[in-house]
Each structure stands twice: as structure tokens, then as C-alpha cells.
Design a protein around this motif. Structure first.
Motif, mmCIF file in Angstrom:
data_model
loop_
_atom_site.group_PDB
_atom_site.id
_atom_site.type_symbol
_atom_site.label_atom_id
_atom_site.label_comp_id
_atom_site.label_asym_id
_atom_site.label_seq_id
_atom_site.Cartn_x
_atom_site.Cartn_y
_atom_site.Cartn_z
ATOM 1 N N GLY A 15 -32.533 -24.839 -7.843
ATOM 2 C CA GLY A 15 -31.125 -24.796 -7.483
ATOM 3 C C GLY A 15 -30.644 -23.412 -7.132
ATOM 4 N N GLY A 16 -29.384 -23.361 -6.703
ATOM 5 C CA GLY A 16 -28.763 -22.113 -6.291
ATOM 6 C C GLY A 16 -27.716 -22.381 -5.235
ATOM 7 N N VAL A 17 -27.582 -21.444 -4.300
ATOM 8 C CA VAL A 17 -26.550 -21.513 -3.278
ATOM 9 C C VAL A 17 -27.193 -21.653 -1.903
ATOM 10 C CG1 VAL A 17 -24.620 -20.304 -2.188
ATOM 11 C CG2 VAL A 17 -24.991 -20.112 -4.663
ATOM 12 N N VAL A 18 -26.729 -22.602 -1.129
ATOM 13 C CA VAL A 18 -27.056 -22.674 0.295
ATOM 14 C C VAL A 18 -25.843 -22.147 1.043
ATOM 15 C CG1 VAL A 18 -27.541 -24.168 2.252
ATOM 16 C CG2 VAL A 18 -28.715 -24.540 0.077
ATOM 17 N N LEU A 19 -26.011 -21.018 1.717
ATOM 18 C CA LEU A 19 -24.910 -20.297 2.328
ATOM 19 C C LEU A 19 -24.765 -20.670 3.799
ATOM 20 C CD1 LEU A 19 -22.718 -18.073 2.196
ATOM 21 C CD2 LEU A 19 -24.520 -16.437 2.828
ATOM 22 N N VAL A 20 -23.536 -21.061 4.165
ATOM 23 C CA VAL A 20 -23.178 -21.286 5.566
ATOM 24 C C VAL A 20 -22.273 -20.131 5.978
ATOM 25 C CG1 VAL A 20 -22.117 -22.855 7.227
ATOM 26 C CG2 VAL A 20 -23.319 -23.783 5.222
ATOM 27 N N PRO A 21 -22.815 -19.141 6.725
ATOM 28 C CA PRO A 21 -21.995 -17.985 7.105
ATOM 29 C C PRO A 21 -21.030 -18.335 8.217
ATOM 30 C CG PRO A 21 -24.190 -17.771 8.016
ATOM 31 C CD PRO A 21 -24.203 -19.022 7.184
ATOM 32 N N LYS A 22 -20.220 -17.357 8.598
ATOM 33 C CA LYS A 22 -19.211 -17.607 9.622
ATOM 34 C C LYS A 22 -19.870 -18.082 10.911
ATOM 35 C CE LYS A 22 -19.037 -12.731 10.994
ATOM 36 N NZ LYS A 22 -18.175 -11.528 11.076
ATOM 37 N N GLY A 23 -19.155 -18.971 11.603
ATOM 38 C CA GLY A 23 -19.689 -19.540 12.829
ATOM 39 C C GLY A 23 -19.286 -21.001 12.948
#
Length: 547
Positions: free
Chosen positions: A77-85
Motif C-alpha cells: 500500500g501507499g499513495v498513487v499520485l495523479v499530478p497536475k494535468g
């Protein structure tokens, strides 16, 4: 059969007996509210950009995003990051121990290509149904979240029909030019011929015995998905995100435990059919706080299944706190029903504002639903420009009355009889409504034991009670534009009106109707502003008034 009938007759007898010692509406403690377990996550982060996703609004990123979620979950587990865009994607399936985090200026935009959404077994208004796969879904998950400051857009306009009357002339022309098909009478736009056929022919989407989702391929376009569906999950957090433009319901947790919605913005167009904001169904231990909703149907809605199927599931929505929320457009600000066959209980609503909703506090059901709704408490509710009723109970949801025989008076009580009881609403302010308070129960099962205290209601019509019992209105000021009568009572019992104040001169204060109206008390109330105190009609007599 005889035992079941006897059990329900005993229940009816118990509920029908007015006993002050049995009232429960005051037995609650705002200092000891339900507690909700929050999810926790590892700090490990996977950036979808590093996995090959492209924020150009053209590239379909479905596989990359889902693979990142799967990888993250498998690693603990952890974080799935969706950056700007602007990230175009198909359906996303959440996994345990993963926080899908959208940065500010990040938008997940779901594709308009309906072939990307598989036919699946889902739920429609509390019953098993064939649906297109939801843009975001999860089943049987533990520790899951969607957080951040980004936007999740369901591209719902390509899924919905819309009435011409709901759009401006320019919007209608643009809609017709976009494709789809217009009904022969020119009044409704449909996304496709398939949708038009299924809608006008009344096709069912329910998964009856022997039916599989694939059997509904001929009406696939008609089976609009909910934007986010989380089923049988534990420890869920949605925080900070804007969810918008859903094909149907926006946020739908189902049979989920320990649920938190915090600081969300939920938006659907006013014309969005079934465009609910949040439908909390058969969930336990939940917190909704700091959210803003502007939607096309009910805003914050409590459900628990429909009719026999919901009663067999037997999972009430319970132990909830709803606070510090603002609702703009919506059919109701806070709503219970009508699919509440599993029941609802122990829900606390406070410090909320409703601005321009159709109704404020809305409770609805109908014969056949069954279920018990009880121990609901609301305080510090502020409303403005409510189109219909500020406080609304109706056990005849979607029933059309004939003018010569408006209601079935046969007193039959069974497992399909809905029960609404034991609630208290206090510190309620409404500036502008058609009706201040409307309560309509069933002859065989009145809406029962409701206390409304410390309220100021400005409305065209004051109070209307039909088949209600053990209703207490205390310290209420009624500013009414239509002044005859201020309070209308029909076939209701054990009512207390204590310190009722009128904001203007009225022709008539009370009209009391029906031979079942009895045991009515009026205390500490000045009748001076009414030209006539009480009118009796339709079998009601002065003996109903208790000194």
C-alpha cells in the motif's frame, strides 16, 4: 403466517398507544456522537507520470493508472499520485491500502467511449441490476481513499437524457447538434436510439432470477453508471476532491463500514436525472463534514435497500454524523428514503445550510417498503429559498391520488409497512418556503414521536399534519403569507403545540379535521393575532382538544 401477523399486530398496538414515558426523542447526547475509524497508509508513492501516463487529455491512461494501483497494493500500500494535468481514462478499480491522491490542477476525465465500460452486476435504487461499470469502483476493500485537491469528472452528459424544458434555447440547439436523437414530439433528447427505445418501452434493468448482465447488451447504453461505487468496504476516506458530472448517482457507498466524506465538492447539473450527490446505503459508522453539494436530485441521502430485497438484506444505515455542510440545488438537503427497507437509525445532522433546495429535511417512503427509521436528530439547520417544504415527511411517495378517493384508509399492518419514529429537530431557521412543516403518515402507521423545537419558519403555508401522532411543536414562530389556516390537522393524535407565535394577523389559527383527531394540546399560545381560533370539520369535535 399467524405468528408473523400476530407480531405485527402487537407492534402496531404498541406504537399506537400514547405513552409519554416511552418517548425517546429526547434520549440522546450530542457529546457522545458515533465514532468513525480513519484509514491509514504507508508513505510510499507511485507517480503515474513515471509509469508512462500522459496528461494531454487525448491519451487513454486506464491501464497505466490501474497497474499503478495494483502494484501499490501488492507492495503493502501507499499513495498513487495523479499530478497536475488532464488525464483521460476508462474505469478505475481501487485496491486495499491505496490512497489515490490528485494534486491541485489534476483532473481525471472519464472517456465518452462507452465500450470501455463493461456490463456488470450492480445496484439500482436498492435492487440488483445490470449496470455499466462505474468510472471508479471497489469491492471488499480495506483502507482505501481518494484525496487531494483535484477534479474527478464522469463526463455524464453523454450518458443522460434531458428534457428540452430544462435547457435554454441555445443549450438545446447545442445538445441536438452534438448527436444523439430527439423524441418524435421534440421534447426530449436521448444519447442514442437504443436509449430512446429502452426508455420509452420501460425496459427493466433488474437482475431477476436467471438473468446475467450480458443479457442486457441490447440496452447497454441505457444502463447509466454511478460515478463512484464502493461495496462492502471498511475504512474509507474521500477528502478534498471535486466529484462532478456523474452519469447517475455521484457517490454511492454500499454496505460499507467506517466511511468519511470530508471537504468534498459534489456537482451535477440541475437537469441530471438521478443526479444525487451522496447515497449512503446500508452503511455503518460514517461522517460527512465540510462538504458543498449542488446537484440534480437528492443531495445527502440515506438509503438501505428497496422492498423485500432490502428487508432480506437487513442492513440499516446507522451511526452517522453529518455536519458543517452546504447544499445548493437539490431535491432535498438531507434525505432519508424512499429506498429504506433495511431501516436507518442513530443519525445526527447539525450546523448545515440549505440554499435553494426543493425541500430541506426530507423523509419519504410508501407502503411496501417496510423498514424502521428512528433516532434521527437535527439541530442548527439554516435554510433559504426552499422551493417546497422545509421539514417534510410523506409516506405516499410517488402515489397519485384520485380526487374522489385520495387515500386508502384500510388499516393493514405487515412487514411492508414503513415506520418513521423518534426524532428531534431543534434550532431550525427557514427564510422562504411553500410550507414550513408537512407530515403525512399512513392511517395504519402514523409518523410518530417527532419533536420540533425552537424554530422560525417563514413560508406561504405554516403546518400541515395528516395521520401523525405524538408530534410536539414547541417555541415555534410562523411567518405565513397565506393565513388560513396557520396549522391544519387531519386525523392526528397526541399533538402538543407549546408557545406557537404568529408573525402576522391570521384569519384562522387551527383547522382540525377527521374523526381520528384527538388528544390535542395547545399551551402557552396567544391567539390574539388570529381572527378565529379553531375550526372543526369532517367529524372532528371540540372533545379532541385537551385542556
Amino acid at each position: 403466517m399467524k405468528c408473523t401477523h400476530l407480531r405485527w399486530m402487537v407492534a402496531f398496538w404498541t406504537l399506537s398507544t400514547f405513552n409519554a414515558a416511552a418517548q425517546k426523542s429526547s434520549e440522546y447526547n450530542w457529546e457522545h456522537l458515533p465514532k468513525v475509524v480513519q484509514p491509514t497508509f504507508r508513505k510510499d508513492t507511485i507517480n503515474i507520470l513515471s509509469k508512462g501516463a500522459k496528461p494531454d487529455g487525448i491519451t487513454l491512461n486506464t491501464e497505466v493508472i490501474n497497474n499503478a494501483i495494483i502494484t501499490c497494493s501488492k507492495k503493502g500500500g501507499g499513495v498513487v499520485l495523479v499530478p497536475k494535468g488532464l488525464w483521460l481514462t476508462g474505469p478505475i478499480e481501487l485496491k486495499s491500502n491505496v490512497n489515490l491522491h490528485l494534486q491541485k490542477a489534476a483532473t481525471l476525465l472519464f472517456t465518452t467511449d462507452k465500450s470501455k465500460y463493461a456490463l456488470v452486476e450492480g445496484s439500482y435504487e436498492g435492487k440488483k441490476a445490470a449496470r455499466n461499470q462505474s468510472p471508479i469502483s471497489g469491492i471488499g476493500l480495506v483502507n482505501v481513499a481518494i484525496t487531494g485537491k483535484g477534479i474527478i469528472d464522469g463526463n455524464g452528459d453523454v450518458w443522460r437524457a434531458v428534457n428540452k424544458a430544462q435547457l435554454t434555447e441555445g443549450e438545446w440547439k447545442e445538445k441536438v447538434a452534438s448527436g444523439g436523437i430527439v423524441r418524435p414530439d421534440g421534447k426530449v433528447w436521448y444519447p442514442s436510439e437504443q436509449f430512446l427505445k429502452a426508455s420509452t418501452e420501460g425496459k427493466s434493468m433488474l437482475l431477476t432470477e436467471g438473468k446475467k448482465p450480458q443479457d442486457f447488451a441490447d440496452i447497454k447504453d441505457f444502463l447509466r453508471p454511478n460515478l463512484v461505487v464502493l461495496t462492502q468496504c471498511k475504512n474509507v476516506l474521500l477528502e478534498g476532491i471535486t466529484f462532478q458530472n456523474s452519469p447517475a448517482w455521484c457517490l454511492h457507498p454500499l454496505m460499507t463500514e467506517n466511511l468519511t466524506f470530508r471537504n468534498l465538492t459534489v456537482k451535477n447539473p440541475e437537469y441530471a436525472h438521478n443526479g444525487d450527490g451522496m447515497d449512503i446505503e446500508s452503511c455503518k459508522n460514517f461522517l460527512i463534514e465540510g462538504c458543498a453539494l449542488d446537484v440534480g436530485d437528492d443531495a445527502i441521502c440515506i438509503k438501505s435497500g428497496k422492498d423485500e430485497e432490502g428487508r432480506k438484506r437487513g442492513m440499516p444505515t446507522e451511526n452517522g454524523v453529518i455536519r458543517n455542510n452546504v447544499v445548493y440545488n437539490g431535491h432535498g438537503g438531507f434525505v432519508i428514503g424512499s429506498e429504506m427497507s433495511g431501516g436507518a437509525r442513530n443519525i445526527f445532522v447539525y450546523d448545515c445550510t440549505f440554499m435553494g433546495t426543493d425541500k430541506g429535511l426530507r423523509f419519504k417512503s410508501v407502503r411496501g417498503r417496510g423498514g424502521i427509521v428512528e433516532n434521527i436528530y437535527a439541530k442548527n439547520i439554516y435554510m433559504k429559498d426552499i422551493a417546497q417544504e422545509a421539514i417534510f415527511f410523506d409516506m405516499y411517495y410517488f402515489v397519485k391520488f384520485a380526487t374522489d378517493s385520495p387515500r386508502d384508509e384500510s388499516p393493514v399492518v405487515n412487514e411492508g409497512t414503513p415506520i418513521f419514529r423518534n426524532m428531534k429537530f431543534e434550532n431550525i431557521v427557514c427564510h422562504g418556503a411553500t410550507k414550513g412543516i408537512f407530515i403525512r403518515g399512513l392511517p395504519e402507521m402514523p409518523v410518530k414521536n417527532i419533536t420540533i423545537e425552537n424554530a422560525t419558519l417563514q413560508s406561504e403555508i405554516g403546518v400541515e399534519l395528516i395521520d401523525a401522532a405524538e408530534i410536539t411543536c414547541k417555541n415555534i414562530t410562523l411567518y405565513t403569507a397565506k393565513t388560513e389556516p396557520i396549522v391544519a390537522i387531519e386525523n392526528s393524535q397526541a399533538l402538543v403545540f407549546d408557545k406557537i407565535t404568529l408573525g402576522a394577523t391570521a384569519k384562522r389559527f387551527f383547522t382540525i379535521a377527521g374523526h381520528r383527531s384527538q388528544n390535542i394540546k395547545v399551551l402557552n399560545t396567544d391567539f390574539e393575532k388570529a381572527q378565529q381560533k379553531i375550526t372543526w370539520k369532517d367529524g372532528a369535535t371540540e372533545a379532541a382538544l385537551v385542556k
